[in-house]
Design a protein around this motif. Structure first.
Motif, mmCIF file in Angstrom:
data_model
loop_
_atom_site.group_PDB
_atom_site.id
_atom_site.type_symbol
_atom_site.label_atom_id
_atom_site.label_comp_id
_atom_site.label_asym_id
_atom_site.label_seq_id
_atom_site.Cartn_x
_atom_site.Cartn_y
_atom_site.Cartn_z
ATOM 1 N N PHE A 65 3.680 6.314 4.232
ATOM 2 C CA PHE A 65 3.458 5.671 2.936
ATOM 3 C C PHE A 65 1.992 5.275 2.810
ATOM 4 O O PHE A 65 1.404 4.713 3.719
ATOM 5 C CB PHE A 65 4.352 4.437 2.808
ATOM 6 C CG PHE A 65 4.111 3.655 1.543
ATOM 7 C CD1 PHE A 65 4.531 4.144 0.320
ATOM 8 C CD2 PHE A 65 3.456 2.429 1.585
ATOM 9 C CE1 PHE A 65 4.300 3.431 -0.849
ATOM 10 C CE2 PHE A 65 3.235 1.706 0.424
ATOM 11 C CZ PHE A 65 3.653 2.208 -0.792
ATOM 12 N N SER A 120 -0.488 3.003 1.005
ATOM 13 C CA SER A 120 -0.495 1.783 0.202
ATOM 14 C C SER A 120 -1.676 1.751 -0.757
ATOM 15 O O SER A 120 -2.655 2.482 -0.611
ATOM 16 C CB SER A 120 -0.500 0.544 1.096
ATOM 17 O OG SER A 120 -1.651 0.516 1.900
ATOM 18 N N ALA A 121 -1.605 0.861 -1.732
ATOM 19 C CA ALA A 121 -2.549 0.829 -2.850
ATOM 20 C C ALA A 121 -4.017 0.690 -2.456
ATOM 21 O O ALA A 121 -4.879 1.322 -3.076
ATOM 22 C CB ALA A 121 -2.145 -0.291 -3.809
ATOM 23 N N ARG A 181 -5.705 1.848 0.020
ATOM 24 C CA ARG A 181 -6.276 2.956 0.780
ATOM 25 C C ARG A 181 -6.842 4.037 -0.144
ATOM 26 O O ARG A 181 -6.347 4.253 -1.249
ATOM 27 C CB ARG A 181 -5.216 3.586 1.691
ATOM 28 C CG ARG A 181 -4.625 2.625 2.707
ATOM 29 C CD ARG A 181 -3.690 3.362 3.651
ATOM 30 N NE ARG A 181 -2.948 2.466 4.511
ATOM 31 C CZ ARG A 181 -3.405 1.952 5.644
ATOM 32 N NH1 ARG A 181 -4.624 2.257 6.050
ATOM 33 N NH2 ARG A 181 -2.665 1.143 6.376
ATOM 34 N N TYR A 190 0.882 4.841 -8.972
ATOM 35 C CA TYR A 190 0.906 3.395 -8.778
ATOM 36 C C TYR A 190 1.078 2.598 -10.068
ATOM 37 O O TYR A 190 0.910 1.391 -10.065
ATOM 38 C CB TYR A 190 -0.383 2.943 -8.072
ATOM 39 C CG TYR A 190 -0.518 3.473 -6.664
ATOM 40 C CD1 TYR A 190 -0.002 2.780 -5.577
ATOM 41 C CD2 TYR A 190 -1.147 4.690 -6.432
ATOM 42 C CE1 TYR A 190 -0.131 3.275 -4.296
ATOM 43 C CE2 TYR A 190 -1.272 5.196 -5.154
ATOM 44 C CZ TYR A 190 -0.758 4.488 -4.081
ATOM 45 O OH TYR A 190 -0.873 4.979 -2.804
ATOM 46 N N ARG A 200 -2.556 -0.847 -9.642
ATOM 47 C CA ARG A 200 -3.002 -0.529 -8.284
ATOM 48 C C ARG A 200 -3.938 -1.599 -7.753
ATOM 49 O O ARG A 200 -3.850 -1.994 -6.589
ATOM 50 C CB ARG A 200 -3.689 0.836 -8.242
ATOM 51 C CG ARG A 200 -4.047 1.269 -6.823
ATOM 52 C CD ARG A 200 -4.485 2.714 -6.713
ATOM 53 N NE ARG A 200 -4.467 3.135 -5.305
ATOM 54 C CZ ARG A 200 -4.737 4.352 -4.875
ATOM 55 N NH1 ARG A 200 -5.056 5.301 -5.745
ATOM 56 N NH2 ARG A 200 -4.680 4.642 -3.575
ATOM 57 N N ASP A 245 -1.785 -4.535 -6.857
ATOM 58 C CA ASP A 245 -1.063 -4.297 -5.600
ATOM 59 C C ASP A 245 -2.010 -4.383 -4.405
ATOM 60 O O ASP A 245 -1.653 -4.927 -3.347
ATOM 61 C CB ASP A 245 -0.399 -2.922 -5.627
ATOM 62 C CG ASP A 245 0.753 -2.841 -6.615
ATOM 63 O OD1 ASP A 245 1.218 -3.911 -7.076
ATOM 64 O OD2 ASP A 245 1.172 -1.716 -6.947
ATOM 65 N N ILE A 288 -1.593 -6.978 -1.252
ATOM 66 C CA ILE A 288 -1.508 -6.519 0.130
ATOM 67 C C ILE A 288 -2.584 -7.163 0.994
ATOM 68 O O ILE A 288 -2.380 -7.439 2.184
ATOM 69 C CB ILE A 288 -1.611 -4.980 0.169
ATOM 70 C CG1 ILE A 288 -0.324 -4.373 -0.400
ATOM 71 C CG2 ILE A 288 -1.866 -4.469 1.578
ATOM 72 C CD1 ILE A 288 -0.390 -2.876 -0.598
ATOM 73 N N HIS A 347 3.991 -4.711 3.514
ATOM 74 C CA HIS A 347 2.927 -3.987 2.822
ATOM 75 C C HIS A 347 3.244 -2.523 2.610
ATOM 76 O O HIS A 347 2.670 -1.887 1.713
ATOM 77 C CB HIS A 347 1.627 -4.100 3.619
ATOM 78 C CG HIS A 347 1.163 -5.511 3.793
ATOM 79 N ND1 HIS A 347 0.399 -5.917 4.855
ATOM 80 C CD2 HIS A 347 1.370 -6.615 3.034
ATOM 81 C CE1 HIS A 347 0.147 -7.222 4.753
ATOM 82 N NE2 HIS A 347 0.725 -7.655 3.658
ATOM 83 N N ASP A 348 4.144 -1.965 3.430
ATOM 84 C CA ASP A 348 4.456 -0.536 3.342
ATOM 85 C C ASP A 348 5.828 -0.288 2.734
ATOM 86 O O ASP A 348 6.487 0.710 3.049
ATOM 87 C CB ASP A 348 4.371 0.103 4.731
ATOM 88 C CG ASP A 348 2.966 0.068 5.301
ATOM 89 O OD1 ASP A 348 2.029 0.427 4.571
ATOM 90 O OD2 ASP A 348 2.800 -0.340 6.473
ATOM 91 N N THR A 349 6.269 -1.171 1.870
ATOM 92 C CA THR A 349 7.569 -1.010 1.224
ATOM 93 C C THR A 349 7.614 0.296 0.448
ATOM 94 O O THR A 349 6.781 0.541 -0.433
ATOM 95 C CB THR A 349 7.853 -2.176 0.267
ATOM 96 O OG1 THR A 349 7.846 -3.396 1.015
ATOM 97 C CG2 THR A 349 9.200 -2.001 -0.419
ATOM 98 N N SER A 350 8.580 1.139 0.799
ATOM 99 C CA SER A 350 8.679 2.447 0.148
ATOM 100 C C SER A 350 10.109 2.856 -0.166
ATOM 101 O O SER A 350 10.322 3.932 -0.729
ATOM 102 C CB SER A 350 8.037 3.518 1.037
ATOM 103 O OG SER A 350 8.677 3.563 2.310
#
Length: 492
Positions: free
Chosen positions: A73, A75-76, A78, A235, A241, A244, A248, A437-440
Motif C-alpha cells: 500500500f 500511503s498519501a 509518499r 486519493y 491527499r 491524508d 499520517i 497509516h497503511d489502512t487498505s
C-alpha cells in the motif's frame, strides 16, 4: 601551502574578488571533488555493506516496481521517485546487494555533479571540504545506498541552488537554467512538499527575474506532476491527499521537534515517539556546532550569495521537521545538512586563514584537523551502532518470513497485523491492514480472503488477534505469533 590554492587566493585579493570565491572555469579543483565522491561511494560499500536488508520504507518503494513481490500500500505522503530510481535493478532482480551497489555508485556520481555546479562560485578546496563534511555524516553514509528519498532531495537542493546562482549571474547560462529545472524536478519527484520548502528563498529572489521564476516553477511542476495526478486518480483529489498526508504525519501544525531530532542523532532511524535516554553529548556536539560555524561563514561572506543563499534554503528546508511535525528522523534533515555544508566549510576555512603568523596558522590548522578527526570517529561509532540495530531488525523479519514459509504461508499469500508490510516483502506476500497509516482494507474483506488465499495475521507476544482470526491456529513465527487461516492449514 605553496600550491594552487594560494595562487587563487592571492589572485582573488589582487582583483578585488573575495577569497571564498572561485574564478569561473577553473577546473583544476575538480579532482578534489572526484576524490570526495569516490571516497563516499567506497565508504558506503565498505562500511554500510551491500548485504544490509531492505528497511520498512524501502520495501514499500521497491515493491512498487518489483517483479517478485506484490506492491505494498502506497500511503498519501509518499512519492514514486525512489521507486523509479530503483526500477533499473529492482524490476528484474531481487538481489538487495546488487541494488545497494547500484545506489551507492549512483549516489557518489550524483554528489560529484551536485558539487561541480558550484565550482565557479566557491574555491575548489572549500567546496571539496563542504562535500566531505556532508558525505562523512553517519546519516548520509547510511542512507546513500538506500532506496529512500531524502538523500536525493538533498542533492537536488544542492544542485538547484548552485545553478540558480549561475543563472542569476548570467541570464544566458542555459546550463544553469537547465540545472535549476532539473534540481527542482528531482526534489519534487522525490518529496514534493520538501521541494517547496527548499525553494522558498529562490522564489523570493526570482520574483524580478521572470525567466528564472518560470524555469524554477516548471521544474517543481514537472517533478510533482505525477504526484498531483495520482492524487486525483487514487486519493480523492489534491486537497484530500494533502489532508491524508498531514494526518499520517501526526497532523501538521506547531510542534517543537528540535529535541526529538536531537534524540534521534544517537542512531535512531525513527523517533516516534521519541522516548528513552538522551544521546551522548559527545556524539551530538557536531549538531550544535553546525549553526555556529554556518553563522561564522555567513558573517565572513559579507552578503555573498554563494554562502547566504544555501544558508537561507537550509533554514526553510529544516522548518517543517523542526517545528511542524511531532516526531523525528535524522534523514529528514539531509537537505538542510547538504546546504549547510557550504557555509560551514567557509566558516572552517576562515578559522584556519585568520591567524596572520605562520605559527598561529599552524596551530589553527592542527586544532581544526583534530576536531574533524574526532568528528569522523564519532560519525563512525554512531553509524556502526545504527547498522547493528538495523541489521538485527531485518534479520528478525527474515526469520519470521522463513517460519511463515514453513507454516505453509507462501506466495501468493497475504499478511496483516504487526509489521506485516516489511515481513510481507520478505515472505513474498501482499500486505493489507485494517487500521493505522497503511489502512487498505476491512476486517470483513480479510475474513473473506482467508477462504481463498494463504493468509496469516501477525501479533506480538501477549497481543490479541482481531476478532475474525481468534479461532485460527496460533503458531510461532520468529519473535512473533502468527494466526494462520484454516485455508492454509488444510492445504499443508
Amino acid at each position: 601551502m605553496a600550491d594552487g590554492s594560494n595562487v587563487t587566493m592571492t589572485g582573488a585579493i589582487r582583483t578585488g574578488c573575495p577569497p571564498w570565491s572561485a574564478r569561473p572555469r577553473r577546473r583544476w579543483g575538480e579532482p578534489w571533488l572526484a576524490a570526495v565522491a569516490g571516497a563516499f561511494t567506497l565508504a558506503q560499500l565498505v562500511l554500510v555493506r551491500p548485504d544490509l536488508g531492505l528497511g520498512w520504507d524501502e520495501t514499500v518503494y521497491v515493491s512498487q516496481v518489483s517483479g517478485q513481490v506484490p506492491a505494498a500500500f502506497f500511503s498519501a505522503p509518499r512519492a514514486r521517485g525512489v521507486s523509479l530510481l530503483a526500477a533499473p535493478i529492482a524490476s528484474w532482480s531481487d538481489s538487495t546487494a546488487l541494488l545497494r551497489i547500484y545506489l551507492a555508485v549512483l549516489s557518489g556520481l550524483a554528489l560529484y555533479f551536485a558539487l561541480r555546479v558550484w565550482r565557479a562560485q566557491v574555491m575548489p578546496r572549500v567546496l571539496a571540504l563542504a562535500g566531505a563534511l556532508f558525505a562523512s555524516l553517519w546519516v548520509t553514509l547510511f542512507y546513500g545506498p538506500q532506496a529512500m528519498p531524502n538523500y536525493w532531495v538533498a542533492l537536488g537542493a544542492l544542485a538547484c541552488v548552485g545553478c540558480f546562482l549561475r543563472a542569476r549571474a548570467d541570464s544566458g547560462d542555459r546550463a544553469g537554467l537547465c540545472g535549476v529545472f532539473a534540481g527542482a524536478a528531482l526534489m519534487a519527484w522525490m518529496r514534493p512538499m520538501d521541494a517547496v520548502y527548499v525553494v522558498l528563498p529562490l522564489l523570493a529572489l526570482a520574483l524580478r527575474r521572470p525567466r528564472l521564476l518560470v524555469v524554477l516553477a516548471a521544474g517543481l511542476l514537472a517533478g510533482s506532476g505525477e504526484w498531483v495526478i495520482e492524487a486525483y486518480v487514487s486519493y480523492g483529489g489534491l486537497a484530500q491527499r494533502l489532508s491524508d498526508a498531514s494526518r499520517i504525519q501526526g497532523g501538521l501544525g506547531l510542534h517543537l521537534a528540535v529535541v526529538d531530532q536531537w534524540h534521534s542523532l544517537g542512531g535512531r532511524t525513527l523517533c516516534r515517539p521519541c522516548t528513552g535516554l538522551a544521546p551522548n553529548l559527545v556524539e551530538t556536539l557536531w549538531w550544535f556546532a553546525l549553526p555556529v560555524l554556518a553563522a561564522l561563514g555567513a558573517v565572513r561572506a559579507r552578503r555573498a550569495l554563494p554562502v547566504l543563499l544555501p544558508l537561507a534554503c537550509a533554514a526553510t528546508a529544516a522548518v517543517p521537521y523542526l517545528f511542524l511535525i511531532g516526531y523525528a528522523a535524522p534523514r529528514f534533515l539531509l537537505p538542510a545538512y547538504a546546504l549547510l555544508a557550504l557555509p560551514v566549510a567557509h566558516g572552517l576555512a576562515h578559522l584556519v586563514s585568520t591567524p596572520r603568523r605562520r605559527t598561529g596558522r599552524t596551530v589553527a590548522v592542527g586544532l581544526v584537523a583534530s576536531c574533524l578527526a574526532a568528528h569522523l570517529a564519532v560519525q563512525y561509532v554512531v553509524l556502526e551502532r545504527t547498522l547493528r540495530s538495523s541489521a538485527a531488525t531485518r534479520d528478525n523479519w527474515f526469520r519470521t518470513a522463513s517460519a511463515l514459509h514453513t507454516l505453509g504461508v507462501r506466495p501468493p499469500c497475504l499478511l496483516s497485523g504487526y509489521e506485516a508490510v516489511p515481513i510481507a516483502f520478505y515472505t513474498g506476500c501482499g500486505s493489507a491492514q485494517t487500521d493505522g497509516h497503511d489502512t487498505s482494507t476491512t476486517a470483513a474483506a480479510l475474513a473473506r480472503a482467508a477462504h481463498r488465499t494463504p493468509l496469516a495475521v501477525l501479533t506480538r507476544s501477549g497481543d490479541r488477534p482481531p476478532a475474525y482470526a481468534r479461532t485460527w491456529s496460533m503458531e510461532r513465527a520468529g519473535v512473533l505469533h502468527a494466526y494462520v487461516a484454516p485455508f492454509v492449514r488444510q492445504g499443508r
